[in-house]
Design an enzyme around this catalytic site. Structure first.
Site, PDB file in Angstrom:
ATOM      1  N   ASP A  12     -19.257 -74.523 -56.282  1.00 53.56           N
ATOM      2  CA  ASP A  12     -20.296 -75.245 -55.481  1.00 53.56           C
ATOM      3  C   ASP A  12     -21.479 -74.411 -55.371  1.00 53.56           C
ATOM      4  OD1 ASP A  12     -21.215 -77.602 -54.635  1.00 53.56           O
ATOM      5  OD2 ASP A  12     -20.403 -77.578 -52.530  1.00 53.56           O
ATOM      6  N   THR A  13     -22.666 -75.111 -55.671  1.00 60.80           N
ATOM      7  CA  THR A  13     -23.982 -74.506 -55.578  1.00 60.80           C
ATOM      8  C   THR A  13     -24.736 -75.083 -54.374  1.00 60.80           C
ATOM      9  OG1 THR A  13     -23.747 -74.277 -57.924  1.00 60.80           O
ATOM     10  CG2 THR A  13     -25.992 -74.004 -57.189  1.00 60.80           C
TER      11      THR A  13
END
Length: 137
Positions: A12-13
């Site tokens: 996830d960013t």
């Protein structure tokens, strides 16, 4: 039960500016405020990655993160509004995608471009190689 050698990759960013996490915009006004704040400045993009490997009947966890600095040129109010009108920023952390239409405003990056897109592929390959996992098959 998953077989021996199974590998699961999760990532996830997030986007961070002045130690504040900028998630996906809740509406067009939030997207505007975020992009107005980021234009002309440098912010950070972090991607956290966890890889689970099925080994000897157990899950072995490998976790790391990658960070990239992104600097935007100054962007006018009208340019930001035109970009928001495309709908592109609405499902993106930081209200933009470097690989999309807002990429034309990127002055430079320091770090891994693929990290900003959402998965630091070279780092993932390197970390897995160190752990004895061959992602190339």
């Amino acid at each position: 039960e998953l077989e021996e050698g199974t590998v699961i990759i999760g990532a996830d960013t997030i986007v961070s500016y002045k130690n504040e996490i900028l998630g996906k915009p809740s509406d067009e006004q939030a997207a505007f405020e975020t992009l107005k704040m980021l234009q002309g400045n440098t912010h950070q993009v972090y991607t956290g990655v966890t890889v689970l490997e099925r080994k000897a009947g157990k899950w072995v966890e490998h976790t790391f993160f990658e960070s990239t600095d992104v600097t935007f040129y100054p962007v006018s109010r009208e340019e930001i509004q035109d970009y928001i009108a495309t709908g592109e920023p609405m499902d993106k952390a930081g209200s933009y995608g470097i690989q999309g239409l807002f990429g034309i405003y990127v002055k430079g990056i320091c770090g891994d471009y693929n990290n900003v897109v959402g998965l630091p592929v070279a780092r993932l390959f390197h970390e897995m190689k160190k752990s004895g996992i061959n992602l190339r098959g």
